[in-house]
Scaffold this motif. Structure first.
Motif, short mmCIF file in Angstrom:
data_model
loop_
_atom_site.label_atom_id
_atom_site.label_comp_id
_atom_site.label_asym_id
_atom_site.label_seq_id
_atom_site.Cartn_x
_atom_site.Cartn_y
_atom_site.Cartn_z
N VAL A 261 118.81 59.18 78.07
CA VAL A 261 117.79 59.21 79.14
C VAL A 261 117.00 57.92 79.23
O VAL A 261 116.16 57.78 80.12
CB VAL A 261 116.83 60.40 78.98
CG1 VAL A 261 117.59 61.71 78.84
CG2 VAL A 261 115.88 60.19 77.82
N LYS A 262 117.25 56.98 78.32
CA LYS A 262 116.50 55.73 78.34
C LYS A 262 116.70 55.00 79.66
O LYS A 262 117.82 54.88 80.15
CB LYS A 262 116.94 54.84 77.18
CG LYS A 262 116.43 55.31 75.83
CD LYS A 262 116.90 54.40 74.70
CE LYS A 262 116.39 54.89 73.37
NZ LYS A 262 116.88 54.06 72.23
N GLY A 263 115.60 54.54 80.23
CA GLY A 263 115.65 53.86 81.51
C GLY A 263 115.60 54.78 82.71
O GLY A 263 115.44 54.32 83.84
N ARG A 264 115.73 56.09 82.48
CA ARG A 264 115.70 57.05 83.60
C ARG A 264 114.50 57.99 83.50
O ARG A 264 113.93 58.40 84.51
CB ARG A 264 116.98 57.88 83.61
CG ARG A 264 118.25 57.07 83.80
CD ARG A 264 119.46 57.97 84.01
NE ARG A 264 119.75 58.84 82.87
CZ ARG A 264 119.78 60.17 82.94
NH1 ARG A 264 119.54 60.79 84.09
NH2 ARG A 264 120.05 60.89 81.86
N PHE A 265 114.14 58.37 82.28
CA PHE A 265 113.03 59.31 82.06
C PHE A 265 111.83 58.55 81.50
O PHE A 265 111.99 57.57 80.77
CB PHE A 265 113.43 60.38 81.06
CG PHE A 265 114.46 61.37 81.55
CD1 PHE A 265 115.16 61.17 82.74
CD2 PHE A 265 114.73 62.52 80.82
CE1 PHE A 265 116.09 62.09 83.19
CE2 PHE A 265 115.66 63.44 81.25
CZ PHE A 265 116.36 63.22 82.43
N ALA A 266 110.65 59.05 81.79
CA ALA A 266 109.43 58.48 81.24
C ALA A 266 108.49 59.60 80.83
O ALA A 266 108.18 60.48 81.65
CB ALA A 266 108.76 57.57 82.25
N ILE A 267 108.03 59.56 79.58
CA ILE A 267 107.08 60.55 79.09
C ILE A 267 105.69 59.95 79.10
O ILE A 267 105.51 58.76 78.81
CB ILE A 267 107.47 61.03 77.66
CG1 ILE A 267 106.61 62.22 77.24
CG2 ILE A 267 107.36 59.89 76.65
CD1 ILE A 267 107.09 62.89 75.96
#
Length: 125
Positions: free
Chosen positions: A63-69
């Motif tokens: 999910v790196k680069g697509r999701f942000a927490i």
């Protein structure tokens, strides 16, 4: 007692976006880490993203680069912005939090590690 309430799941086409929200409630003293996990049918629950009280974040590679927490300390909340969703992101997403909360008696606090009820995310191809 501490509870987590999640919202924001749903059905979206591949390439679309969703934002998950999770709010902790109760006699909370502090929350250390808030995280999102997911579990797809027939698979083990896996960590998606986590955010510490100090501001550190980590993500599973897929999910790196697509999701942000992100977190809102004042609201005891955590969010997961999911962009460029893929069918393989389809799963039940669970919020998790650990910290301490107030109780009667001595010592006047107790640690907790709790899960939300889960919210379904379905990505169609």
């Amino acid at each position: 007692q501490v509870q987590l309430a999640e919202s924001g799941g749903g059905l979206v086409e591949a390439g679309g976006s969703l934002r998950l929200s999770c709010a902790a409630s109760g006699s909370i003293l502090s929350i250390n880490t808030m995280a999102w996990y997911r579990q797809a049918p027939g698979k083990q629950r896996e960590l998606v993203a986590a955010a510490t009280k100090g501001g550190n974040t980590n993500y599973t590679d897929s999910v790196k680069g697509r999701f942000a927490i992100s977190r809102d300390g004042a609201k005891n909340s955590v969010y997961l912005q999911m962009n460029s969703l893929k069918p393989e992101d389809t799963a039940v997403y669970y919020c998790n939090a650990d910290g301490t909360y107030r109780i009667g008696g001595w010592p006047p606090f107790r640690s907790f590690n709790i899960w939300g009820q889960g919210t379904q995310v379905t990505v169609s191809s």
